[in-house]
Design a protein around this motif. Structure first.
Motif, PDB file in Angstrom:
ATOM      1  N   MET A 142      59.722  50.712  -4.980  1.00  0.00           N
ATOM      2  CA  MET A 142      59.569  49.738  -3.898  1.00  0.00           C
ATOM      3  C   MET A 142      60.614  49.971  -2.813  1.00  0.00           C
ATOM      4  SD  MET A 142      58.282  46.269  -5.721  1.00  0.00           S
ATOM      5  CE  MET A 142      57.916  45.504  -4.159  1.00  0.00           C
ATOM      6  N   ASP A 143      61.872  50.175  -3.212  1.00  0.00           N
ATOM      7  CA  ASP A 143      62.928  50.456  -2.229  1.00  0.00           C
ATOM      8  C   ASP A 143      62.552  51.647  -1.362  1.00  0.00           C
ATOM      9  OD1 ASP A 143      64.741  48.438  -2.876  1.00  0.00           O
ATOM     10  OD2 ASP A 143      65.830  49.680  -4.320  1.00  0.00           O
ATOM     11  N   THR A 144      62.144  52.733  -2.001  1.00  0.00           N
ATOM     12  CA  THR A 144      61.814  53.969  -1.290  1.00  0.00           C
ATOM     13  C   THR A 144      60.641  53.759  -0.347  1.00  0.00           C
ATOM     14  OG1 THR A 144      62.647  55.304  -3.108  1.00  0.00           O
ATOM     15  CG2 THR A 144      61.135  56.385  -1.576  1.00  0.00           C
ATOM     16  N   ALA A 145      59.586  53.124  -0.822  1.00  0.00           N
ATOM     17  CA  ALA A 145      58.405  52.905   0.013  1.00  0.00           C
ATOM     18  C   ALA A 145      58.721  52.000   1.203  1.00  0.00           C
ATOM     19  CB  ALA A 145      57.269  52.323  -0.815  1.00  0.00           C
ATOM     20  N   MET A 146      59.506  50.946   0.974  1.00  0.00           N
ATOM     21  CA  MET A 146      59.827  50.037   2.074  1.00  0.00           C
ATOM     22  C   MET A 146      60.706  50.722   3.116  1.00  0.00           C
ATOM     23  SD  MET A 146      60.127  46.253   0.290  1.00  0.00           S
ATOM     24  CE  MET A 146      61.531  46.640  -0.716  1.00  0.00           C
ATOM     25  N   VAL A 147      61.666  51.518   2.671  1.00  0.00           N
ATOM     26  CA  VAL A 147      62.541  52.220   3.613  1.00  0.00           C
ATOM     27  C   VAL A 147      61.749  53.281   4.388  1.00  0.00           C
ATOM     28  CG1 VAL A 147      64.474  53.835   3.764  1.00  0.00           C
ATOM     29  CG2 VAL A 147      64.692  51.778   2.388  1.00  0.00           C
ATOM     30  N   ASN A 148      60.930  54.047   3.678  1.00  0.00           N
ATOM     31  CA  ASN A 148      60.161  55.105   4.336  1.00  0.00           C
ATOM     32  C   ASN A 148      59.129  54.556   5.307  1.00  0.00           C
ATOM     33  OD1 ASN A 148      61.607  57.027   2.963  1.00  0.00           O
ATOM     34  ND2 ASN A 148      60.004  57.471   1.476  1.00  0.00           N
ATOM     35  N   ASN A 149      58.538  53.419   4.993  1.00  0.00           N
ATOM     36  CA  ASN A 149      57.498  52.848   5.853  1.00  0.00           C
ATOM     37  C   ASN A 149      58.065  52.039   7.007  1.00  0.00           C
ATOM     38  OD1 ASN A 149      55.920  53.930   3.864  1.00  0.00           O
ATOM     39  ND2 ASN A 149      54.619  52.151   3.638  1.00  0.00           N
ATOM     40  N   GLY A 150      59.280  51.552   6.858  1.00  0.00           N
ATOM     41  CA  GLY A 150      59.853  50.703   7.903  1.00  0.00           C
ATOM     42  C   GLY A 150      59.328  49.285   7.780  1.00  0.00           C
ATOM     43  N   MET A 151      59.913  48.395   8.549  1.00  0.00           N
ATOM     44  CA  MET A 151      59.577  46.971   8.448  1.00  0.00           C
ATOM     45  C   MET A 151      59.301  46.410   9.825  1.00  0.00           C
ATOM     46  SD  MET A 151      62.016  44.139   6.751  1.00  0.00           S
ATOM     47  CE  MET A 151      61.518  42.473   6.503  1.00  0.00           C
ATOM     48  N   ASN A 152      58.170  45.755   9.977  1.00  0.00           N
ATOM     49  CA  ASN A 152      57.825  45.077  11.215  1.00  0.00           C
ATOM     50  C   ASN A 152      58.174  43.604  11.047  1.00  0.00           C
ATOM     51  OD1 ASN A 152      56.724  43.923  13.454  1.00  0.00           O
ATOM     52  ND2 ASN A 152      54.717  44.881  13.250  1.00  0.00           N
ATOM     53  N   ILE A 153      59.400  43.218  11.420  1.00  0.00           N
ATOM     54  CA  ILE A 153      59.876  41.851  11.196  1.00  0.00           C
ATOM     55  C   ILE A 153      59.084  40.815  11.990  1.00  0.00           C
ATOM     56  CG2 ILE A 153      62.202  42.525  10.534  1.00  0.00           C
ATOM     57  CD1 ILE A 153      63.104  41.680  13.348  1.00  0.00           C
ATOM     58  N   PHE A 154      58.436  41.241  13.064  1.00  0.00           N
ATOM     59  CA  PHE A 154      57.668  40.299  13.876  1.00  0.00           C
ATOM     60  C   PHE A 154      56.421  39.801  13.143  1.00  0.00           C
ATOM     61  CE2 PHE A 154      59.941  42.999  16.953  1.00  0.00           C
ATOM     62  CZ  PHE A 154      60.757  42.019  17.488  1.00  0.00           C
ATOM     63  N   GLU A 155      56.014  40.510  12.106  1.00  0.00           N
ATOM     64  CA  GLU A 155      54.868  40.090  11.302  1.00  0.00           C
ATOM     65  C   GLU A 155      55.218  38.943  10.360  1.00  0.00           C
ATOM     66  OE1 GLU A 155      51.613  40.610  10.926  1.00  0.00           O
ATOM     67  OE2 GLU A 155      51.502  41.996  12.607  1.00  0.00           O
ATOM     68  N   ILE A 156      56.478  38.783  10.016  1.00  0.00           N
ATOM     69  CA  ILE A 156      56.859  37.778   9.019  1.00  0.00           C
ATOM     70  C   ILE A 156      56.448  36.362   9.440  1.00  0.00           C
ATOM     71  CG2 ILE A 156      58.797  36.704   7.786  1.00  0.00           C
ATOM     72  CD1 ILE A 156      60.081  39.538   7.769  1.00  0.00           C
ATOM     73  N   PRO A 157      56.806  35.887  10.639  1.00  0.00           N
ATOM     74  CA  PRO A 157      56.369  34.522  10.998  1.00  0.00           C
ATOM     75  C   PRO A 157      54.846  34.412  11.093  1.00  0.00           C
ATOM     76  CG  PRO A 157      57.614  35.527  12.807  1.00  0.00           C
ATOM     77  CD  PRO A 157      57.694  36.450  11.652  1.00  0.00           C
ATOM     78  N   LEU A 158      54.184  35.465  11.539  1.00  0.00           N
ATOM     79  CA  LEU A 158      52.722  35.436  11.606  1.00  0.00           C
ATOM     80  C   LEU A 158      52.111  35.319  10.212  1.00  0.00           C
ATOM     81  CD1 LEU A 158      52.087  38.238  14.265  1.00  0.00           C
ATOM     82  CD2 LEU A 158      51.915  35.766  14.582  1.00  0.00           C
ATOM     83  N   GLN A 159      52.656  36.064   9.253  1.00  0.00           N
ATOM     84  CA  GLN A 159      52.145  36.014   7.884  1.00  0.00           C
ATOM     85  C   GLN A 159      52.432  34.666   7.228  1.00  0.00           C
ATOM     86  OE1 GLN A 159      50.062  38.339   6.711  1.00  0.00           O
ATOM     87  NE2 GLN A 159      50.302  39.215   8.748  1.00  0.00           N
ATOM     88  N   ILE A 160      53.546  34.040   7.593  1.00  0.00           N
ATOM     89  CA  ILE A 160      53.835  32.687   7.096  1.00  0.00           C
ATOM     90  C   ILE A 160      52.788  31.721   7.642  1.00  0.00           C
ATOM     91  CG2 ILE A 160      55.456  30.746   7.230  1.00  0.00           C
ATOM     92  CD1 ILE A 160      57.729  32.873   7.231  1.00  0.00           C
ATOM     93  N   LEU A 161      52.526  31.800   8.937  1.00  0.00           N
ATOM     94  CA  LEU A 161      51.536  30.919   9.556  1.00  0.00           C
ATOM     95  C   LEU A 161      50.131  31.153   9.003  1.00  0.00           C
ATOM     96  CD1 LEU A 161      52.770  31.007  13.257  1.00  0.00           C
ATOM     97  CD2 LEU A 161      52.930  29.104  11.644  1.00  0.00           C
TER      98      LEU A 161
END
Length: 170
Positions: A142-161
């Protein structure tokens, strides 16, 4: 008040409550697979002392029921059962669970995140791919996949909503 200010205020409030809650007890973040009877495929403890992977298959209660199967074993109160399993296995009692489903994970980390984790994960004998041998633990995968894929933090509030990330108080 403008809608954008209200959303920003709500997001800051959620973050504040989330961080304040870690003072009292750790927050457990669970990855739930809705295609697999909503099983918990992976979990992590988040507290002031940091981030630590929790393996659902080896997290059990006194009866030997696993965190992975809480929805099957305790459909009436899966998160209460999950709290009890965490307390029994690790000696701390969480009061907040953050549930992240596949749609949220794919929106935040990319559509291939689940396949990338499986390619890295040697625990279940996945063959891997041309980049990895499939010999990592689930946490390292999981660590490797998340680091390699990167993170779109702007999706977090949208996914919460959208309800793909849920906060459950137990």
């Amino acid at each position: 008040m403008e809608k954008s200010h209200l959303i920003l205020l709500a997001l800051v409030g959620i973050i504040f409550i989330f961080l304040a809650a870690t003072i009292v007890s750790p927050v457990i973040i669970v990855a739930e697979d809705s295609e697999e009877d909503a099983s918990i495929d992976m979990a992590a403890k988040f507290s002031l002392s940091g981030f630590e992977w929790v393996y659902p298959g080896s997290s059990v209660n006194a009866e030997g029921q696993t965190l992975h199967n809480v929805h099957l074993n305790h459909p009436e109160d899966p998160y209460g059962a999950a709290r009890d399993i965490i307390t029994y296995s690790y000696g701390y009692t969480p009061h907040i669970f953050v549930s992240v489903n596949n749609d949220a994970a794919q929106a935040i980390f990319g559509t291939s995140i689940v396949d990338d984790i499986r390619a890295n994960d040697g625990y279940y004998g996945y063959a891997g791919n041309d980049q990895v041998s499939g010999s990592m633990s689930r946490g390292d995968a999981m660590d490797t996949a998340m680091v390699n894929n990167g993170m779109n933090i702007f999706e977090i509030p949208l996914q919460i909503l959208m309800g793909n990330i849920r906060f459950i108080l137990v």
